[in-house]
Design a protein around this motif. Structure first.
Motif, PDB file in Angstrom:
ATOM      1  N   PHE A  20       0.848  -1.188   0.000  1.00 41.61           N
ATOM      2  CA  PHE A  20       0.000   0.000   0.000  1.00 41.61           C
ATOM      3  C   PHE A  20       0.885   1.240   0.000  1.00 41.61           C
ATOM      4  O   PHE A  20       1.916   1.273   0.653  1.00 41.61           O
ATOM      5  CB  PHE A  20      -0.881   0.029   1.246  1.00 41.61           C
ATOM      6  CG  PHE A  20      -1.975  -0.975   1.206  1.00 41.61           C
ATOM      7  CD1 PHE A  20      -1.841  -2.182   1.850  1.00 41.61           C
ATOM      8  CD2 PHE A  20      -3.142  -0.717   0.516  1.00 41.61           C
ATOM      9  CE1 PHE A  20      -2.846  -3.122   1.818  1.00 41.61           C
ATOM     10  CE2 PHE A  20      -4.149  -1.643   0.473  1.00 41.61           C
ATOM     11  CZ  PHE A  20      -4.004  -2.852   1.126  1.00 41.61           C
ATOM     12  N   PRO A  21       0.475   2.269  -0.725  1.00 38.42           N
ATOM     13  CA  PRO A  21       1.266   3.493  -0.698  1.00 38.42           C
ATOM     14  C   PRO A  21       1.223   4.121   0.690  1.00 38.42           C
ATOM     15  O   PRO A  21       0.201   4.129   1.360  1.00 38.42           O
ATOM     16  CB  PRO A  21       0.585   4.396  -1.728  1.00 38.42           C
ATOM     17  CG  PRO A  21      -0.785   3.845  -1.871  1.00 38.42           C
ATOM     18  CD  PRO A  21      -0.706   2.386  -1.553  1.00 38.42           C
ATOM     19  N   ARG A  22       2.352   4.590   1.096  1.00 35.96           N
ATOM     20  CA  ARG A  22       2.416   5.235   2.407  1.00 35.96           C
ATOM     21  C   ARG A  22       1.902   6.658   2.288  1.00 35.96           C
ATOM     22  O   ARG A  22       2.130   7.337   1.329  1.00 35.96           O
ATOM     23  CB  ARG A  22       3.851   5.267   2.917  1.00 35.96           C
ATOM     24  CG  ARG A  22       4.353   3.912   3.281  1.00 35.96           C
ATOM     25  CD  ARG A  22       5.690   4.031   3.928  1.00 35.96           C
ATOM     26  NE  ARG A  22       6.167   2.688   4.214  1.00 35.96           N
ATOM     27  CZ  ARG A  22       7.153   2.436   5.008  1.00 35.96           C
ATOM     28  NH1 ARG A  22       7.805   3.414   5.576  1.00 35.96           N
ATOM     29  NH2 ARG A  22       7.532   1.209   5.240  1.00 35.96           N
ATOM     30  N   GLY A  23       1.233   7.075   3.323  1.00 37.15           N
ATOM     31  CA  GLY A  23       0.749   8.433   3.333  1.00 37.15           C
ATOM     32  C   GLY A  23       0.498   8.894   4.746  1.00 37.15           C
ATOM     33  O   GLY A  23       0.010   8.139   5.582  1.00 37.15           O
ATOM     34  N   LEU A  24       0.863  10.112   4.991  1.00 41.67           N
ATOM     35  CA  LEU A  24       0.665  10.685   6.311  1.00 41.67           C
ATOM     36  C   LEU A  24      -0.819  10.792   6.632  1.00 41.67           C
ATOM     37  O   LEU A  24      -1.231  10.530   7.760  1.00 41.67           O
ATOM     38  CB  LEU A  24       1.333  12.062   6.393  1.00 41.67           C
ATOM     39  CG  LEU A  24       1.261  12.758   7.732  1.00 41.67           C
ATOM     40  CD1 LEU A  24       1.939  11.919   8.799  1.00 41.67           C
ATOM     41  CD2 LEU A  24       1.895  14.127   7.650  1.00 41.67           C
ATOM     42  N   TRP A  25      -1.640  11.109   5.636  1.00 41.63           N
ATOM     43  CA  TRP A  25      -3.078  11.248   5.885  1.00 41.63           C
ATOM     44  C   TRP A  25      -3.685   9.943   6.365  1.00 41.63           C
ATOM     45  O   TRP A  25      -4.574   9.935   7.196  1.00 41.63           O
ATOM     46  CB  TRP A  25      -3.794  11.732   4.642  1.00 41.63           C
ATOM     47  CG  TRP A  25      -3.771  10.728   3.515  1.00 41.63           C
ATOM     48  CD1 TRP A  25      -2.838  10.619   2.532  1.00 41.63           C
ATOM     49  CD2 TRP A  25      -4.709   9.677   3.302  1.00 41.63           C
ATOM     50  NE1 TRP A  25      -3.136   9.564   1.711  1.00 41.63           N
ATOM     51  CE2 TRP A  25      -4.285   8.969   2.156  1.00 41.63           C
ATOM     52  CE3 TRP A  25      -5.866   9.261   3.947  1.00 41.63           C
ATOM     53  CZ2 TRP A  25      -4.968   7.869   1.653  1.00 41.63           C
ATOM     54  CZ3 TRP A  25      -6.540   8.164   3.445  1.00 41.63           C
ATOM     55  CH2 TRP A  25      -6.093   7.482   2.307  1.00 41.63           C
ATOM     56  N   ARG A  26      -3.223   8.829   5.836  1.00 41.02           N
ATOM     57  CA  ARG A  26      -3.763   7.532   6.236  1.00 41.02           C
ATOM     58  C   ARG A  26      -3.423   7.245   7.697  1.00 41.02           C
ATOM     59  O   ARG A  26      -4.268   6.793   8.467  1.00 41.02           O
ATOM     60  CB  ARG A  26      -3.208   6.437   5.347  1.00 41.02           C
ATOM     61  CG  ARG A  26      -3.812   5.087   5.651  1.00 41.02           C
ATOM     62  CD  ARG A  26      -3.142   3.977   4.880  1.00 41.02           C
ATOM     63  NE  ARG A  26      -2.848   4.323   3.517  1.00 41.02           N
ATOM     64  CZ  ARG A  26      -3.328   3.697   2.462  1.00 41.02           C
ATOM     65  NH1 ARG A  26      -4.136   2.682   2.625  1.00 41.02           N
ATOM     66  NH2 ARG A  26      -2.994   4.059   1.258  1.00 41.02           N
ATOM     67  N   THR A  27      -2.217   7.536   8.093  1.00 44.21           N
ATOM     68  CA  THR A  27      -1.809   7.313   9.477  1.00 44.21           C
ATOM     69  C   THR A  27      -2.547   8.255  10.415  1.00 44.21           C
ATOM     70  O   THR A  27      -3.051   7.834  11.457  1.00 44.21           O
ATOM     71  CB  THR A  27      -0.291   7.528   9.614  1.00 44.21           C
ATOM     72  OG1 THR A  27       0.372   6.627   8.720  1.00 44.21           O
ATOM     73  CG2 THR A  27       0.173   7.265  11.026  1.00 44.21           C
ATOM     74  N   VAL A  28      -2.644   9.505  10.042  1.00 42.11           N
ATOM     75  CA  VAL A  28      -3.315  10.495  10.882  1.00 42.11           C
ATOM     76  C   VAL A  28      -4.799  10.164  11.030  1.00 42.11           C
ATOM     77  O   VAL A  28      -5.381  10.374  12.093  1.00 42.11           O
ATOM     78  CB  VAL A  28      -3.109  11.913  10.295  1.00 42.11           C
ATOM     79  CG1 VAL A  28      -4.006  12.928  10.963  1.00 42.11           C
ATOM     80  CG2 VAL A  28      -1.653  12.318  10.411  1.00 42.11           C
ATOM     81  N   ALA A  29      -5.412   9.612  10.003  1.00 45.27           N
ATOM     82  CA  ALA A  29      -6.834   9.266  10.074  1.00 45.27           C
ATOM     83  C   ALA A  29      -7.070   7.947  10.809  1.00 45.27           C
ATOM     84  O   ALA A  29      -8.093   7.778  11.459  1.00 45.27           O
ATOM     85  CB  ALA A  29      -7.416   9.175   8.670  1.00 45.27           C
ATOM     86  N   THR A  30      -6.141   7.022  10.732  1.00 45.63           N
ATOM     87  CA  THR A  30      -6.345   5.686  11.274  1.00 45.63           C
ATOM     88  C   THR A  30      -6.054   5.604  12.764  1.00 45.63           C
ATOM     89  O   THR A  30      -6.765   4.911  13.498  1.00 45.63           O
ATOM     90  CB  THR A  30      -5.489   4.673  10.501  1.00 45.63           C
ATOM     91  OG1 THR A  30      -5.765   4.805   9.113  1.00 45.63           O
ATOM     92  CG2 THR A  30      -5.803   3.260  10.915  1.00 45.63           C
ATOM     93  N   TRP A  31      -5.037   6.282  13.247  1.00 46.28           N
ATOM     94  CA  TRP A  31      -4.701   6.214  14.676  1.00 46.28           C
ATOM     95  C   TRP A  31      -5.859   6.661  15.564  1.00 46.28           C
ATOM     96  O   TRP A  31      -6.193   5.955  16.509  1.00 46.28           O
ATOM     97  CB  TRP A  31      -3.465   7.041  14.968  1.00 46.28           C
ATOM     98  CG  TRP A  31      -2.179   6.341  14.659  1.00 46.28           C
ATOM     99  CD1 TRP A  31      -2.007   5.190  13.960  1.00 46.28           C
ATOM    100  CD2 TRP A  31      -0.886   6.759  15.046  1.00 46.28           C
ATOM    101  NE1 TRP A  31      -0.682   4.882  13.876  1.00 46.28           N
ATOM    102  CE2 TRP A  31       0.029   5.833  14.526  1.00 46.28           C
ATOM    103  CE3 TRP A  31      -0.411   7.847  15.759  1.00 46.28           C
ATOM    104  CZ2 TRP A  31       1.392   5.936  14.729  1.00 46.28           C
ATOM    105  CZ3 TRP A  31       0.953   7.947  15.951  1.00 46.28           C
ATOM    106  CH2 TRP A  31       1.852   7.009  15.449  1.00 46.28           C
ATOM    107  N   PRO A  32      -6.489   7.816  15.308  1.00 48.89           N
ATOM    108  CA  PRO A  32      -7.617   8.202  16.166  1.00 48.89           C
ATOM    109  C   PRO A  32      -8.784   7.217  16.099  1.00 48.89           C
ATOM    110  O   PRO A  32      -9.452   6.977  17.103  1.00 48.89           O
ATOM    111  CB  PRO A  32      -8.037   9.577  15.650  1.00 48.89           C
ATOM    112  CG  PRO A  32      -6.864  10.093  14.914  1.00 48.89           C
ATOM    113  CD  PRO A  32      -6.155   8.896  14.372  1.00 48.89           C
ATOM    114  N   ILE A  33      -9.019   6.649  14.928  1.00 55.14           N
ATOM    115  CA  ILE A  33     -10.093   5.663  14.813  1.00 55.14           C
ATOM    116  C   ILE A  33      -9.806   4.482  15.733  1.00 55.14           C
ATOM    117  O   ILE A  33     -10.674   4.033  16.486  1.00 55.14           O
ATOM    118  CB  ILE A  33     -10.255   5.210  13.346  1.00 55.14           C
ATOM    119  CG1 ILE A  33     -10.792   6.353  12.499  1.00 55.14           C
ATOM    120  CG2 ILE A  33     -11.162   3.986  13.245  1.00 55.14           C
ATOM    121  CD1 ILE A  33     -10.761   6.085  11.006  1.00 55.14           C
ATOM    122  N   ALA A  34      -8.586   3.981  15.694  1.00 54.66           N
ATOM    123  CA  ALA A  34      -8.215   2.844  16.543  1.00 54.66           C
ATOM    124  C   ALA A  34      -8.245   3.228  18.019  1.00 54.66           C
ATOM    125  O   ALA A  34      -8.701   2.444  18.860  1.00 54.66           O
ATOM    126  CB  ALA A  34      -6.829   2.336  16.160  1.00 54.66           C
TER     127      ALA A  34
END
Length: 162
Positions: A20-34
């Protein structure tokens, strides 16, 4: 005589999953969800465990398994976030499972006071969360979430062509 030649930059070799392509937006969106879904899932499942003891009430008899299933599905969702961001379930497992479990081991006399100090929790849910914490269920869930993220990270690293 014009055979197709595969170029190493054309994509991953056959049998290797595409990264999967790495992206800061994906990490920033996923951590709060978890980090939000994990305590909600544990709270819903623990409340279902409390309601399971009220077998004589027809409403609670059906609500208890429904809450247990909903809590399990939410935890499954958190674990599945490891597909895109392996660190998300690792952090959620460490924050909401491993750290409270270690706190229970180190200072077991203070954990109920800390749980009951949380605003808005009913007394039954306080007791259920404390029972899960003192019984090791919370530590177990945290270790499983952490392990799901670690496994996804290791598999991603192993399957990535170098």
């Amino acid at each position: 005589m014009t055979d197709l030649v595969e170029h190493p930059t054309a994509g991953p070799p056959p049998g290797v999953a595409r990264r999967f392509p790495r992206g800061l937006w994906r990490t920033v969106a996923t951590w709060p969800i978890a980090l939000v879904l994990t305590p909600v899932a544990v709270g819903i499942a623990a409340n279902g465990a409390v309601l399971a003891g009220r077998w004589w009430d027809p409403v609670d008899r059906w609500l208890a398994p429904a809450q247990s299933v909903l809590g399990a599905l939410l935890l499954l969702l958190v674990a599945s976030l490891a597909v895109s961001v392996p660190t998300a379930p690792m952090i959620a497992g460490a924050v909401w499972g491993i750290a409270p479990g270690m706190l229970q081991i180190v200072v077991p006399e203070d954990t109920y006071r800390l749980i009951s100090a949380l605003p808005g929790l009913p007394t039954d849910l306080d007791r259920a969360l404390h029972n899960w914490l003192s019984g090791g269920v919370v530590l177990l869930l945290g270790a499983l979430l952490f392990g799901a993220g670690l496994t996804a990270a290791l598999l991603r690293r192993r399957l990535t062509p170098t």
